[in-house]
Design an enzyme around this catalytic site. Sequence first.
Site, short mmCIF file in Angstrom:
data_model
loop_
_atom_site.label_atom_id
_atom_site.label_comp_id
_atom_site.label_asym_id
_atom_site.label_seq_id
_atom_site.Cartn_x
_atom_site.Cartn_y
_atom_site.Cartn_z
N PHE A 118 0.58 -1.30 -0.55
CA PHE A 118 -0.14 0.16 -0.46
C PHE A 118 0.76 1.82 -0.35
CE2 PHE A 118 -4.70 1.13 0.57
CZ PHE A 118 -5.04 -0.30 0.22
N GLN A 231 -7.98 14.45 2.64
CA GLN A 231 -7.72 14.01 1.64
C GLN A 231 -7.91 13.92 0.90
OE1 GLN A 231 -6.15 9.17 2.72
NE2 GLN A 231 -4.66 10.36 2.88
N HIS A 233 -8.00 11.79 -2.20
CA HIS A 233 -7.54 10.14 -2.96
C HIS A 233 -7.23 10.56 -3.96
CE1 HIS A 233 -7.15 6.24 -4.08
NE2 HIS A 233 -7.37 6.38 -2.33
N LEU A 243 -14.54 6.26 -5.28
CA LEU A 243 -12.85 5.42 -5.02
C LEU A 243 -13.00 4.65 -5.89
CD1 LEU A 243 -10.86 6.67 -3.45
CD2 LEU A 243 -11.44 3.95 -2.08
N GLU A 246 -6.71 2.31 -3.29
CA GLU A 246 -5.42 2.32 -3.74
C GLU A 246 -4.70 0.15 -3.95
OE1 GLU A 246 -3.08 4.98 -1.81
OE2 GLU A 246 -2.28 3.43 -0.30
N ARG A 277 -0.38 9.66 0.16
CA ARG A 277 -1.36 9.59 -1.28
C ARG A 277 -1.92 11.43 -1.28
NH1 ARG A 277 -6.96 6.71 1.44
NH2 ARG A 277 -5.70 4.62 0.30
N HIS A 348 -12.25 12.25 0.25
CA HIS A 348 -11.80 10.91 0.74
C HIS A 348 -12.06 11.29 1.81
CE1 HIS A 348 -11.12 6.84 0.58
NE2 HIS A 348 -9.86 6.85 0.96
N ARG A 389 -3.19 10.93 5.28
CA ARG A 389 -3.07 9.31 6.09
C ARG A 389 -2.39 8.87 5.15
NH1 ARG A 389 -6.70 5.41 5.53
NH2 ARG A 389 -8.37 7.04 4.07
N SER A 394 -6.73 4.03 8.69
CA SER A 394 -7.77 4.26 9.35
C SER A 394 -8.58 3.31 9.36
CB SER A 394 -9.01 5.09 7.93
OG SER A 394 -10.09 5.32 8.46
C1 LIG Z 1 -15.15 4.52 -0.31
C2 LIG Z 1 -13.90 4.91 0.43
C3 LIG Z 1 -12.89 3.33 1.02
C4 LIG Z 1 -12.24 3.29 2.03
N1 LIG Z 1 -11.04 2.32 2.02
C5 LIG Z 1 -10.61 2.14 2.23
C6 LIG Z 1 -9.11 0.89 3.19
O1 LIG Z 1 -9.42 -0.07 3.12
N2 LIG Z 1 -8.29 1.21 4.18
C7 LIG Z 1 -8.88 1.96 5.49
O2 LIG Z 1 -7.68 1.98 6.09
N3 LIG Z 1 -9.41 3.07 5.37
C8 LIG Z 1 -10.20 3.35 4.59
N4 LIG Z 1 -11.62 4.32 3.99
C9 LIG Z 1 -11.66 5.16 5.25
C10 LIG Z 1 -12.18 4.54 6.01
O3 LIG Z 1 -13.60 3.69 5.75
C11 LIG Z 1 -12.97 5.06 7.38
O4 LIG Z 1 -12.59 6.38 7.35
C12 LIG Z 1 -13.74 4.72 8.46
O5 LIG Z 1 -14.53 3.93 8.15
C13 LIG Z 1 -14.40 5.61 9.04
O6 LIG Z 1 -15.49 4.70 10.35
P1 LIG Z 1 -15.93 5.36 11.61
O7 LIG Z 1 -16.60 4.03 12.42
O8 LIG Z 1 -15.39 6.71 11.78
O9 LIG Z 1 -17.76 6.11 10.48
P2 LIG Z 1 -18.12 5.66 9.63
O10 LIG Z 1 -17.95 4.13 9.71
O11 LIG Z 1 -17.94 6.82 8.16
O12 LIG Z 1 -20.29 6.13 10.43
C14 LIG Z 1 -20.42 7.49 10.49
C15 LIG Z 1 -21.76 6.35 10.94
O13 LIG Z 1 -21.91 8.25 12.02
C16 LIG Z 1 -23.46 8.24 12.52
N5 LIG Z 1 -24.10 9.52 11.99
C17 LIG Z 1 -23.32 10.93 11.72
N6 LIG Z 1 -23.77 11.60 11.78
C18 LIG Z 1 -25.33 11.32 11.98
C19 LIG Z 1 -26.11 12.02 13.00
N7 LIG Z 1 -26.12 12.99 12.98
N8 LIG Z 1 -26.93 11.07 13.68
C20 LIG Z 1 -27.20 10.03 13.73
N9 LIG Z 1 -26.18 8.97 13.04
C21 LIG Z 1 -25.09 10.19 12.61
C22 LIG Z 1 -24.08 7.31 10.58
O14 LIG Z 1 -24.85 6.88 11.21
C23 LIG Z 1 -22.73 5.78 10.64
O15 LIG Z 1 -23.41 5.06 11.55
C24 LIG Z 1 -12.25 4.54 3.12
C25 LIG Z 1 -13.48 5.85 2.96
C26 LIG Z 1 -13.99 5.30 2.01
C27 LIG Z 1 -14.87 5.93 1.52
#
Ligand SMILES: Cc1cc2nc3c(=O)[nH]c(=O)nc-3n(C[C@H](O)[C@H](O)[C@H](O)COP(=O)(O)OP(=O)(O)OC[C@H]3O[C@@H](n4cnc5c(N)ncnc54)[C@H](O)[C@@H]3O)c2cc1C
Length: 575
Positions: A118, A231, A233, A243, A246, A277, A348, A389, A394
């Site tokens: 990666f 970031q 991407h 996306l 990577e 990135r 991203h 990052r 992440s």
């Molecule tokens: C397409 C894509 C691919 C990725 N691939 C990778 C990867 O391969 N490896 C890596 O390390 N990272 C990757 N990332 C980054 C990583 O996925 C995210 O940073 C991480 O999953 C975020 O997780 P989280 O639990 O912080 O939030 P999230 O999974 O975004 O969850 C947020 C939660 O908060 C809730 N929420 C938000 N606001 C409110 C509100 N006002 N009221 C009630 N609920 C609310 C939502 O409903 C959800 O349940 C990727 C990101 C994307 C977009």
Amino acid sequence: MLQHDVVIVGGGLAGSRAALEIKRLNPSIDVAVVAKTHPIRSHSVAAQGGIAASLKNVDSEDSWESHAFDTVKGSDYLADQDAVALLTQQAPDVIIDLEHLGVLFSRLDNGKIAQRAFGGHTHNRTCYAADKTGHAILHELVNNLRRNGVTIYDEWYVMQLIYEDAEAKGLVMYHIEDGTLEIIHSKVVMFATGGYGRVFNTTSNDFASTGDGLAMSALAGVPLEDMEFVQFHPTGLYPVGVLISEAVRGEGAYLINSEGRRFMEDYAPSRMELAPRDITSRAITLEIRAGRGVHPDGKPGGPCVYLDLRHMGEEKIMSRVPFCWEEAHRLVGVDAVYEPMPVRPTAHYCMGGIPVNTQGRVRLSGDRLTEGFFAAGECACVSVHGANRLGSNSLLECVVYGKITGENIAHYVKDRKFSEFDEETYLTEAKQRISSLLNKEGTIRIGALRQQFQDSMAEHCGVFRTEELMQEGIDKIQEFKAQYDNIYLDDKDSCWNTELIEAMELRNIMVVGEMILTSALNRKESRGAHSREDYTKRDDPNFLKHTLAYYSPAGLDIQYMDVVLDMFEPKERKY
Ligand SMILES: Cc1cc2nc3c(=O)[nH]c(=O)nc-3n(C[C@H](O)[C@H](O)[C@H](O)COP(=O)(O)OP(=O)(O)OC[C@H]3O[C@@H](n4cnc5c(N)ncnc54)[C@H](O)[C@@H]3O)c2cc1C
């Protein structure tokens, strides 16, 4: 009024992992998870490429120290090194724990968990489940929430954090299904609300990534840390922005310009397509600016470059990155076995966020903590990513700091009581806010205003920035705020009123956008993802420090906080 010992906003990887840890340590703690989506539709489910850990299954030379060094160098030396040490030391154990929970990782022939290359990582240390890693992990975590008796409020929108005298006391939330308003009273509130990709017009993020947790914290008076670091991407599929992981480059794909040349040799000769990135996104932007981009039909001078997988062959493409192949095929009609994919940078990831210490406790300033308030995952800034990052760090942060934060909440909550607050005042204010939105008689539609705001953020705070450009962006925000007062909603109903939710989200997007722009204007240097054409060099004497931005409607107050540098001396960053 509803009541729970601990209420976690967010059912993604960070929130689910924290809830699981609390229940494992003390099943009698009453834990609730609130999410505006169903938890398994959190953006974590879309994570593709993988999760980093020095398991040494492919590369026996790897170590947590090497993972830590790559992460700190990738962060352009802005990461807090104590937080990075915890992240990388705990990585192998959290992966094994996920495996024991039932997560189906891809395997090597000898049966061990497979690990791929990666960007920015010097060893093959990214564990994966083909290119659906987030899906595999999140499903197991959410299953375990149910098994452990966590209460789940799904499709409830949290409107406000109840926070008085530096103490979090509960939440105001709105049931999307029928418009019911409720107050939750809790001893501890944890935010795990994810990122803010929707602040920009082109993003890899889902529609729910509107920075609600960041905005609610800022509006309550909590600072946001390092918001200037956004970031982009490198490989968002053109024109949709979704996306292309990577992992595709990790498995060997090339980036080529209109001359058919692998242009990364001009920008990062030792790492080529696997440079970090920030560097790769700038390289693509510069190629496009120099007229060496392509149009999707192959003509030169266009707005994207090519990601070329053809030499990898059908079998490898279909076994290692099948979802990326499918996305390009479904969304832009490109069969990547035979044709290159058109790509360009897409917003991203949010490196900054709600400042927390290494126990997940939210900071009020460099030396003061809040009470009863914790955060983890993308919305939080424990600063393991600093100014940039590395891919696959992440998901790791969500799992490691989700676990650590859960552990600390389980101890902290033992000595805490429910705090008093005037529930009626909060309920009345929330009712008034909703009815005032429903009764607005302006002329501007939410979608049109949001689009203009997102276009403006992309124009004024994109991959490259200048003082003039950002100042113009900040001036425009005042106009957008005035326009927000002149919106109207078609839907006046209380049942599944998604337009009302979008109106509340738009206000949050605007608060977050203002925090990003103002923090970026104040950082007069280039570091990691923050790249200024008027201050092109990193300036350690003046800016090796974290930004803490405090919101007020009259304008933002910017303060700073020291960076923890206890393992590696800052050096020039070369690849
Ligand atoms: C397409 C894509 C691919 C990725 N691939 C990778 C990867 O391969 N490896 C890596 O390390 N990272 C990757 N990332 C980054 C990583 O996925 C995210 O940073 C991480 O999953 C975020 O997780 P989280 O639990 O912080 O939030 P999230 O999974 O975004 O969850 C947020 C939660 O908060 C809730 N929420 C938000 N606001 C409110 C509100 N006002 N009221 C009630 N609920 C609310 C939502 O409903 C959800 O349940 C990727 C990101 C994307 C977009």
